[in-house]
Motif scaffolding. Sequence first.
Motif, mmCIF file in Angstrom:
data_model
loop_
_atom_site.group_PDB
_atom_site.id
_atom_site.type_symbol
_atom_site.label_atom_id
_atom_site.label_comp_id
_atom_site.label_asym_id
_atom_site.label_seq_id
_atom_site.Cartn_x
_atom_site.Cartn_y
_atom_site.Cartn_z
ATOM 1 N N ASN A 130 -9.297 70.199 -14.267
ATOM 2 C CA ASN A 130 -8.825 71.521 -14.674
ATOM 3 C C ASN A 130 -7.943 72.141 -13.590
ATOM 4 N N GLN A 131 -8.371 72.068 -12.352
ATOM 5 C CA GLN A 131 -7.609 72.652 -11.239
ATOM 6 C C GLN A 131 -6.246 71.986 -11.098
ATOM 7 N N VAL A 132 -6.196 70.687 -11.272
ATOM 8 C CA VAL A 132 -4.949 69.949 -11.135
ATOM 9 C C VAL A 132 -3.967 70.363 -12.228
ATOM 10 N N GLY A 133 -4.490 70.755 -13.373
ATOM 11 C CA GLY A 133 -3.639 71.180 -14.473
ATOM 12 C C GLY A 133 -3.064 72.577 -14.302
ATOM 13 N N ARG A 134 -3.551 73.301 -13.317
ATOM 14 C CA ARG A 134 -3.064 74.663 -13.078
ATOM 15 C C ARG A 134 -1.875 74.640 -12.132
ATOM 16 N N GLY A 135 -0.997 75.590 -12.311
ATOM 17 C CA GLY A 135 0.143 75.729 -11.411
ATOM 18 C C GLY A 135 -0.216 76.564 -10.201
ATOM 19 N N LEU A 136 0.766 76.808 -9.366
ATOM 20 C CA LEU A 136 0.547 77.598 -8.159
ATOM 21 C C LEU A 136 0.449 79.094 -8.432
ATOM 22 N N GLY A 137 0.914 79.535 -9.565
ATOM 23 C CA GLY A 137 0.897 80.965 -9.849
ATOM 24 C C GLY A 137 2.147 81.631 -9.306
ATOM 25 N N ILE B 203 -5.225 67.564 3.934
ATOM 26 C CA ILE B 203 -6.326 68.523 3.812
ATOM 27 C C ILE B 203 -6.313 69.489 4.991
ATOM 28 N N ALA B 204 -6.155 68.950 6.188
ATOM 29 C CA ALA B 204 -6.131 69.798 7.386
ATOM 30 C C ALA B 204 -4.979 70.794 7.328
ATOM 31 N N LEU B 205 -3.809 70.351 6.898
ATOM 32 C CA LEU B 205 -2.665 71.262 6.777
ATOM 33 C C LEU B 205 -2.949 72.378 5.771
ATOM 34 N N ALA B 206 -3.551 72.007 4.648
ATOM 35 C CA ALA B 206 -3.809 72.983 3.586
ATOM 36 C C ALA B 206 -4.882 73.988 3.980
ATOM 37 N N LEU B 207 -5.827 73.577 4.800
ATOM 38 C CA LEU B 207 -6.937 74.445 5.168
ATOM 39 C C LEU B 207 -6.761 75.106 6.531
ATOM 40 N N ARG C 119 6.187 79.924 0.750
ATOM 41 C CA ARG C 119 6.097 79.399 -0.618
ATOM 42 C C ARG C 119 6.554 77.945 -0.649
ATOM 43 N N GLU C 120 7.633 77.638 0.077
ATOM 44 C CA GLU C 120 8.149 76.268 0.098
ATOM 45 C C GLU C 120 7.132 75.298 0.699
ATOM 46 N N GLU C 121 6.461 75.723 1.771
ATOM 47 C CA GLU C 121 5.438 74.871 2.376
ATOM 48 C C GLU C 121 4.269 74.660 1.416
ATOM 49 N N LEU C 122 3.908 75.715 0.696
ATOM 50 C CA LEU C 122 2.825 75.594 -0.269
ATOM 51 C C LEU C 122 3.194 74.656 -1.411
ATOM 52 N N VAL C 123 4.436 74.707 -1.852
ATOM 53 C CA VAL C 123 4.900 73.802 -2.910
ATOM 54 C C VAL C 123 4.816 72.355 -2.419
ATOM 55 N N GLU C 124 5.217 72.109 -1.172
ATOM 56 C CA GLU C 124 5.130 70.752 -0.608
ATOM 57 C C GLU C 124 3.684 70.287 -0.501
ATOM 58 N N LEU C 125 2.807 71.155 -0.002
ATOM 59 C CA LEU C 125 1.395 70.794 0.114
ATOM 60 C C LEU C 125 0.775 70.544 -1.255
ATOM 61 N N ASP C 126 1.140 71.368 -2.220
ATOM 62 C CA ASP C 126 0.649 71.202 -3.582
ATOM 63 C C ASP C 126 1.012 69.807 -4.109
ATOM 64 N N ALA C 127 2.258 69.425 -3.961
ATOM 65 C CA ALA C 127 2.705 68.109 -4.436
ATOM 66 C C ALA C 127 2.004 66.981 -3.686
ATOM 67 N N LEU C 128 1.849 67.148 -2.397
ATOM 68 C CA LEU C 128 1.191 66.127 -1.576
ATOM 69 C C LEU C 128 -0.270 65.947 -1.997
ATOM 70 N N LEU C 129 -0.978 67.062 -2.133
ATOM 71 C CA LEU C 129 -2.390 66.991 -2.528
ATOM 72 C C LEU C 129 -2.548 66.419 -3.930
ATOM 73 N N ARG C 130 -1.683 66.806 -4.850
ATOM 74 C CA ARG C 130 -1.748 66.274 -6.208
ATOM 75 C C ARG C 130 -1.522 64.756 -6.217
ATOM 76 N N GLY C 131 -0.645 64.278 -5.379
ATOM 77 C CA GLY C 131 -0.428 62.835 -5.283
ATOM 78 C C GLY C 131 -1.665 62.106 -4.796
ATOM 79 N N HIS C 132 -2.328 62.687 -3.794
ATOM 80 C CA HIS C 132 -3.568 62.083 -3.298
ATOM 81 C C HIS C 132 -4.660 62.131 -4.365
#
Length: 136
Positions: free
Chosen positions: A96-103, A36-40, A49-62
């Motif tokens: 709903n948010q989890v079902g959305r992609g990064l855009g 959460i701290a990394l994302a915010l 973009r690569e860091e955002l993809v990693e954070l996205d996957a990490l947050l989705r796992g949590h």
Amino acid sequence: MTGDPLGAAGLEETDPTIGPADAAGLVDAAAVQHAIALALAHGSAPPSREELVELDALLRGHIRLLLPIARARAAVLRPSTAEWLRYRARLDWITNQVGRGLGDGLPSARQQVRSLAHDCRWLLRQTPEWNRKATP
């Protein structure tokens, strides 16, 4: 950054074999808070973009681990009360948010990751460790 605890594939639904008590035992609150701290974090350079993809996957796992816990808490609330309605609306929003992609663009990816981080924070606060009203 650490990897996704359960993998990002198929997150739209949580794993039906993971019950709330099992999920509570798998949640690493410190790792969730770190993600959460990394994302915010507000830095001078926006994440790539690569860091955002990693954070996205990490947050989705949590979120995958935290959702069964929050759903179990919703199940014990009295239906049709204001608290239950707000709680269910938030869970529906998160699903709903989890079902959305990064855009496609970097701004939309940043916003999606930030939104997932806020959802993760809310879900973490629904765990018995954080909220004595929560049920495992």
